[in-house]
Scaffold this motif. Sequence first.
Motif, PDB file in Angstrom:
ATOM      1  N   GLY A  75       0.789  -1.222   0.000  1.00 23.17           N
ATOM      2  CA  GLY A  75       0.000   0.000   0.000  1.00 23.17           C
ATOM      3  C   GLY A  75       0.826   1.279   0.000  1.00 23.17           C
ATOM      4  O   GLY A  75       0.273   2.354  -0.168  1.00 23.17           O
ATOM      5  N   LEU A  76       2.136   1.158   0.211  1.00 25.36           N
ATOM      6  CA  LEU A  76       2.994   2.342   0.209  1.00 25.36           C
ATOM      7  C   LEU A  76       3.577   2.575  -1.171  1.00 25.36           C
ATOM      8  O   LEU A  76       3.971   1.631  -1.853  1.00 25.36           O
ATOM      9  N   ASN A  77       3.635   3.825  -1.579  1.00 25.48           N
ATOM     10  CA  ASN A  77       4.207   4.184  -2.872  1.00 25.48           C
ATOM     11  C   ASN A  77       5.523   4.932  -2.677  1.00 25.48           C
ATOM     12  O   ASN A  77       5.791   5.466  -1.594  1.00 25.48           O
ATOM     13  N   CYS A  78       6.303   4.992  -3.750  1.00 26.48           N
ATOM     14  CA  CYS A  78       7.600   5.650  -3.758  1.00 26.48           C
ATOM     15  C   CYS A  78       7.465   7.069  -3.199  1.00 26.48           C
ATOM     16  O   CYS A  78       6.509   7.761  -3.539  1.00 26.48           O
ATOM     17  N   PRO A  79       8.346   7.475  -2.333  1.00 22.26           N
ATOM     18  CA  PRO A  79       9.604   6.849  -1.917  1.00 22.26           C
ATOM     19  C   PRO A  79       9.505   6.070  -0.610  1.00 22.26           C
ATOM     20  O   PRO A  79      10.523   5.624  -0.078  1.00 22.26           O
ATOM     21  N   LEU A  80       8.304   5.886  -0.053  1.00 20.10           N
ATOM     22  CA  LEU A  80       8.169   5.266   1.265  1.00 20.10           C
ATOM     23  C   LEU A  80       8.749   3.858   1.382  1.00 20.10           C
ATOM     24  O   LEU A  80       9.394   3.556   2.389  1.00 20.10           O
ATOM     25  N   PRO A  81       8.574   2.951   0.391  1.00 25.40           N
ATOM     26  CA  PRO A  81       9.193   1.630   0.552  1.00 25.40           C
ATOM     27  C   PRO A  81      10.715   1.701   0.723  1.00 25.40           C
ATOM     28  O   PRO A  81      11.277   1.007   1.580  1.00 25.40           O
ATOM     29  N   ILE A  82      11.371   2.547  -0.037  1.00 21.46           N
ATOM     30  CA  ILE A  82      12.827   2.685   0.079  1.00 21.46           C
ATOM     31  C   ILE A  82      13.197   3.269   1.441  1.00 21.46           C
ATOM     32  O   ILE A  82      14.117   2.781   2.109  1.00 21.46           O
ATOM     33  N   LEU A  83      12.492   4.287   1.873  1.00 20.16           N
ATOM     34  CA  LEU A  83      12.802   4.920   3.161  1.00 20.16           C
ATOM     35  C   LEU A  83      12.603   3.947   4.322  1.00 20.16           C
ATOM     36  O   LEU A  83      13.431   3.880   5.238  1.00 20.16           O
TER      37      LEU A  83
ATOM     38  N   ALA B 228      12.672   0.639   4.133  1.00 18.74           N
ATOM     39  CA  ALA B 228      13.692  -0.414   4.014  1.00 18.74           C
ATOM     40  C   ALA B 228      15.027   0.082   4.550  1.00 18.74           C
ATOM     41  O   ALA B 228      15.722  -0.641   5.274  1.00 18.74           O
ATOM     42  N   LYS B 229      15.376   1.308   4.217  1.00 22.54           N
ATOM     43  CA  LYS B 229      16.633   1.889   4.695  1.00 22.54           C
ATOM     44  C   LYS B 229      16.659   1.931   6.218  1.00 22.54           C
ATOM     45  O   LYS B 229      17.659   1.575   6.848  1.00 22.54           O
ATOM     46  N   LYS B 230      15.540   2.334   6.828  1.00 22.55           N
ATOM     47  CA  LYS B 230      15.458   2.397   8.290  1.00 22.55           C
ATOM     48  C   LYS B 230      15.571   0.996   8.894  1.00 22.55           C
ATOM     49  O   LYS B 230      16.277   0.790   9.885  1.00 22.55           O
TER      50      LYS B 230
ATOM     51  N   LYS C  94       2.072  -8.983  -5.689  1.00 25.94           N
ATOM     52  CA  LYS C  94       3.016  -8.268  -4.825  1.00 25.94           C
ATOM     53  C   LYS C  94       4.431  -8.498  -5.348  1.00 25.94           C
ATOM     54  O   LYS C  94       4.668  -9.359  -6.183  1.00 25.94           O
ATOM     55  N   PHE C  95       5.336  -7.722  -4.834  1.00 25.89           N
ATOM     56  CA  PHE C  95       6.749  -7.828  -5.193  1.00 25.89           C
ATOM     57  C   PHE C  95       7.521  -8.140  -3.913  1.00 25.89           C
ATOM     58  O   PHE C  95       7.413  -7.400  -2.935  1.00 25.89           O
ATOM     59  N   LEU C  96       8.257  -9.241  -3.926  1.00 26.25           N
ATOM     60  CA  LEU C  96       8.990  -9.693  -2.753  1.00 26.25           C
ATOM     61  C   LEU C  96      10.484  -9.500  -2.979  1.00 26.25           C
ATOM     62  O   LEU C  96      10.998  -9.814  -4.056  1.00 26.25           O
ATOM     63  N   PHE C  97      11.152  -9.001  -1.951  1.00 33.86           N
ATOM     64  CA  PHE C  97      12.589  -8.735  -2.033  1.00 33.86           C
ATOM     65  C   PHE C  97      13.278  -9.274  -0.788  1.00 33.86           C
ATOM     66  O   PHE C  97      12.723  -9.200   0.314  1.00 33.86           O
ATOM     67  N   TRP C  98      14.501  -9.786  -0.980  1.00 38.84           N
ATOM     68  CA  TRP C  98      15.359 -10.206   0.121  1.00 38.84           C
ATOM     69  C   TRP C  98      16.667  -9.435  -0.051  1.00 38.84           C
ATOM     70  O   TRP C  98      17.380  -9.614  -1.041  1.00 38.84           O
ATOM     71  N   ILE C  99      16.956  -8.577   0.903  1.00 43.08           N
ATOM     72  CA  ILE C  99      18.146  -7.730   0.823  1.00 43.08           C
ATOM     73  C   ILE C  99      19.079  -8.085   1.968  1.00 43.08           C
ATOM     74  O   ILE C  99      18.676  -8.089   3.138  1.00 43.08           O
ATOM     75  N   ARG C 100      20.326  -8.427   1.594  1.00 40.33           N
ATOM     76  CA  ARG C 100      21.347  -8.732   2.599  1.00 40.33           C
ATOM     77  C   ARG C 100      22.117  -7.459   2.937  1.00 40.33           C
ATOM     78  O   ARG C 100      22.659  -6.798   2.053  1.00 40.33           O
ATOM     79  N   ARG C 101      22.135  -7.131   4.220  1.00 42.00           N
ATOM     80  CA  ARG C 101      22.813  -5.895   4.661  1.00 42.00           C
ATOM     81  C   ARG C 101      24.313  -6.059   4.524  1.00 42.00           C
ATOM     82  O   ARG C 101      24.874  -7.076   4.868  1.00 42.00           O
ATOM     83  N   ARG C 102      24.939  -5.017   4.035  1.00 44.31           N
ATOM     84  CA  ARG C 102      26.408  -5.052   3.893  1.00 44.31           C
ATOM     85  C   ARG C 102      27.081  -4.794   5.204  1.00 44.31           C
ATOM     86  O   ARG C 102      26.552  -4.364   6.169  1.00 44.31           O
TER      87      ARG C 102
END
Length: 78
Positions: A14-22, A24-26, A70-78
């Motif tokens: 339900g969130l649109n750009c830029p909220l998903p990125i923000l 995820a960053k948090k 939906k779009f699913l993502f798996w992000i490994r933190r550096r």
Amino acid sequence: MTAPEAQLTVDLSGLNCPLPILRAKKALADLPSGTVLHLVCTDPGTPSDFEAFCRQTGHELAHQEPADGKFLFWIRRR
């Protein structure tokens, strides 16, 4: 390729750009290096957004897939 095991899942439906990125960053900022964040998104722009985000930040986009609209993502933190 299968998705890696995630230590945290965040539903960004339900969130649109830029909220998903923000958001995820948090979430990534609170995780230790090497751990995996699983994201669930509905914004159709998120695949290209998260590819660019990972390229710019150095995090690894370990896996991504569409599922039931939906779009699913798996992000490994550096």
